[in-house]
Design a protein around this motif. Sequence first.
Motif, PDB file in Angstrom:
ATOM      1  N   GLU A   1      42.660  26.216  47.303  1.00 13.24           N
ATOM      2  CA  GLU A   1      41.877  26.673  48.458  1.00 13.24           C
ATOM      3  C   GLU A   1      40.558  25.908  48.400  1.00 13.24           C
ATOM      4  O   GLU A   1      39.563  26.388  47.848  1.00 13.24           O
ATOM      5  N   PRO A   2      40.510  24.699  48.932  1.00 10.50           N
ATOM      6  CA  PRO A   2      39.366  23.810  48.703  1.00 10.50           C
ATOM      7  C   PRO A   2      38.035  24.323  49.233  1.00 10.50           C
ATOM      8  O   PRO A   2      36.981  23.856  48.799  1.00 10.50           O
ATOM      9  N   ASP A   3      38.064  25.280  50.175  1.00  4.10           N
ATOM     10  CA  ASP A   3      36.808  25.814  50.700  1.00  4.10           C
ATOM     11  C   ASP A   3      36.190  26.872  49.797  1.00  4.10           C
ATOM     12  O   ASP A   3      35.091  27.345  50.049  1.00  4.10           O
ATOM     13  N   TYR A   4      36.914  27.247  48.731  1.00  2.00           N
ATOM     14  CA  TYR A   4      36.474  28.359  47.895  1.00  2.00           C
ATOM     15  C   TYR A   4      36.145  27.898  46.478  1.00  2.00           C
ATOM     16  O   TYR A   4      36.868  27.108  45.880  1.00  2.00           O
ATOM     17  N   VAL A   5      35.023  28.401  45.963  1.00  2.20           N
ATOM     18  CA  VAL A   5      34.686  28.282  44.552  1.00  2.20           C
ATOM     19  C   VAL A   5      34.940  29.659  43.951  1.00  2.20           C
ATOM     20  O   VAL A   5      34.191  30.605  44.204  1.00  2.20           O
ATOM     21  N   TRP A   6      36.021  29.817  43.189  1.00  5.64           N
ATOM     22  CA  TRP A   6      36.329  31.122  42.609  1.00  5.64           C
ATOM     23  C   TRP A   6      35.351  31.421  41.491  1.00  5.64           C
ATOM     24  O   TRP A   6      35.014  30.563  40.679  1.00  5.64           O
ATOM     25  N   ASP A   7      34.891  32.674  41.461  1.00  3.01           N
ATOM     26  CA  ASP A   7      33.863  33.035  40.497  1.00  3.01           C
ATOM     27  C   ASP A   7      34.464  33.324  39.130  1.00  3.01           C
ATOM     28  O   ASP A   7      35.644  33.073  38.883  1.00  3.01           O
ATOM     29  N   ASN A   8      33.651  33.894  38.239  1.00  2.00           N
ATOM     30  CA  ASN A   8      33.978  33.948  36.818  1.00  2.00           C
ATOM     31  C   ASN A   8      35.207  34.753  36.447  1.00  2.00           C
ATOM     32  O   ASN A   8      35.826  34.488  35.421  1.00  2.00           O
ATOM     33  N   HIS A   9      35.563  35.768  37.223  1.00  2.00           N
ATOM     34  CA  HIS A   9      36.593  36.694  36.774  1.00  2.00           C
ATOM     35  C   HIS A   9      37.621  36.968  37.863  1.00  2.00           C
ATOM     36  O   HIS A   9      37.326  36.858  39.061  1.00  2.00           O
ATOM     37  N   VAL A  10      38.815  37.332  37.427  1.00  2.00           N
ATOM     38  CA  VAL A  10      39.859  37.772  38.351  1.00  2.00           C
ATOM     39  C   VAL A  10      40.524  38.991  37.730  1.00  2.00           C
ATOM     40  O   VAL A  10      40.745  39.053  36.519  1.00  2.00           O
ATOM     41  N   LEU A  11      40.797  39.997  38.556  1.00  2.00           N
ATOM     42  CA  LEU A  11      41.347  41.274  38.099  1.00  2.00           C
ATOM     43  C   LEU A  11      42.732  41.490  38.666  1.00  2.00           C
ATOM     44  O   LEU A  11      42.939  41.351  39.871  1.00  2.00           O
ATOM     45  N   ARG A  12      43.684  41.838  37.805  1.00  2.00           N
ATOM     46  CA  ARG A  12      45.013  42.215  38.259  1.00  2.00           C
ATOM     47  C   ARG A  12      45.005  43.685  38.657  1.00  2.00           C
ATOM     48  O   ARG A  12      44.571  44.548  37.879  1.00  2.00           O
ATOM     49  N   ILE A  13      45.474  43.990  39.859  1.00  2.00           N
ATOM     50  CA  ILE A  13      45.559  45.350  40.363  1.00  2.00           C
ATOM     51  C   ILE A  13      47.033  45.719  40.510  1.00  2.00           C
ATOM     52  O   ILE A  13      47.750  45.143  41.330  1.00  2.00           O
ATOM     53  N   GLU A  14      47.485  46.654  39.705  1.00  2.00           N
ATOM     54  CA  GLU A  14      48.869  47.118  39.802  1.00  2.00           C
ATOM     55  C   GLU A  14      49.030  48.024  41.014  1.00  2.00           C
ATOM     56  O   GLU A  14      48.183  48.888  41.274  1.00  2.00           O
ATOM     57  N   GLN A  15      50.126  47.851  41.745  1.00  2.00           N
ATOM     58  CA  GLN A  15      50.344  48.610  42.974  1.00  2.00           C
ATOM     59  C   GLN A  15      51.312  49.776  42.794  1.00  2.00           C
ATOM     60  O   GLN A  15      51.669  50.427  43.758  1.00  2.00           O
ATOM     61  N   VAL A  16      51.755  50.005  41.560  1.00  2.00           N
ATOM     62  CA  VAL A  16      52.741  51.042  41.313  1.00  2.00           C
ATOM     63  C   VAL A  16      52.104  52.421  41.449  1.00  2.00           C
ATOM     64  O   VAL A  16      51.015  52.658  40.928  1.00  2.00           O
ATOM     65  N   GLY A  17      52.808  53.353  42.098  1.00  2.00           N
ATOM     66  CA  GLY A  17      52.333  54.728  42.195  1.00  2.00           C
ATOM     67  C   GLY A  17      51.455  54.983  43.381  1.00  2.00           C
ATOM     68  O   GLY A  17      51.114  54.124  44.153  1.00  2.00           O
TER      69      GLY A  17
END
Length: 368
Positions: free
Chosen positions: A352-368
């Motif tokens: 995604e060349p328009d984006y500079v992703w920041d320091n962290h990424v979080l996995r969000i579980e969708q179960v339940g």
Amino acid sequence: MRTPLIDRRDFLRAAGAGFVAAMAPSAWAKTLDADAVFATAFVKRDGSSGAAVLSEAGKLLHMIDLPDRGHDVTFDPVSKRSVVFARQPGTFAVVFDHTGRGEPHTIASVAGRHFFGHGVFSADGALLYATENDFDNAAGVVGIYDAHAKFKRIGEFPTYGTGPHELLLLSDGRTIAVANGGIETHPDYGRAELNIATMKPSYVLVDRLTGDLTEKHELPPVLHQLSIRHMDADRSGTVWFGCQYRGPGTDCPPLVGRAARGKDLQLLDMSQDVLSAFRNYIGSVAANPAAGTIAVSSPEGNSLAVIDAASGRIVDTKALVEVCGVAPDGESFMATTGAGEIVEAGGSIRSEPDYVWDNHVLRIEQVG
């Protein structure tokens, strides 16, 4: 010259619905149907900031706007709300639903405090805890927010150190681990580090109900400039931490360690080539309990390493430009970079060349 702390409270109160980005119904449906999604902050090439939700395939599902650069995201599985925190010395945090239902809500820091970029919910979702700077006293605190009362700030307790960064709620649901980076800052001086010669990092355990100190561990004096910053817990409950060194650039100290209750901190032995690639900077730490591995990243060194949690051995390394965000994904990890790349667990790269992703990424579980 002293620069005043940017006070965005008036802006934040007025932002309201403007924080919601338009999105097609089909995209919402994809979000709701997915087993997991990933949340991360970003800066666009035009200078605007926001937080984004990504699919497991690395596709951009939707986003919210932020008034300035964000840092980390935490998630409450009870209410299914996320909070993205401003990068230090930021004065805002934004609560949002990753599925897009409802408008985001802004939390403004109180006078005399600013956020350090990280937070965590209590297990029942009733309280939000955030690392903050009592900057006039050069003391770290954890701010407490009532999630059932529009995130009103209802108190704080000390971190028993300076410059707290990431915090974790441990498996007992009561103990909070805090990485005190040891670096004194003050918003009058921006992000300038004011005590490098005398800094004293520490790893502490605090009782979130009483605010009492349970354990405090400091590094040896020779490593007093090794700032403890980011953490995650493996499936055994051991906390892994990553450091950023503020001493001479010619030094090559250990940068990754682990902490177990009642024991001294243990720094990990790594080969010289792996350590050198990190350039004295670990930007993110993520555990994959299913795989029994830990990932550590260095945007300064364009390097990512995966560690076997049981043995402490390096089992994989990757060279990725400005890699920082890492999150568990299947038997491996998803990674994001400052070059706009999203690297899937299987190795596929989406850009995604328009984006500079920041320091962290979080996995969000969708179960339940």
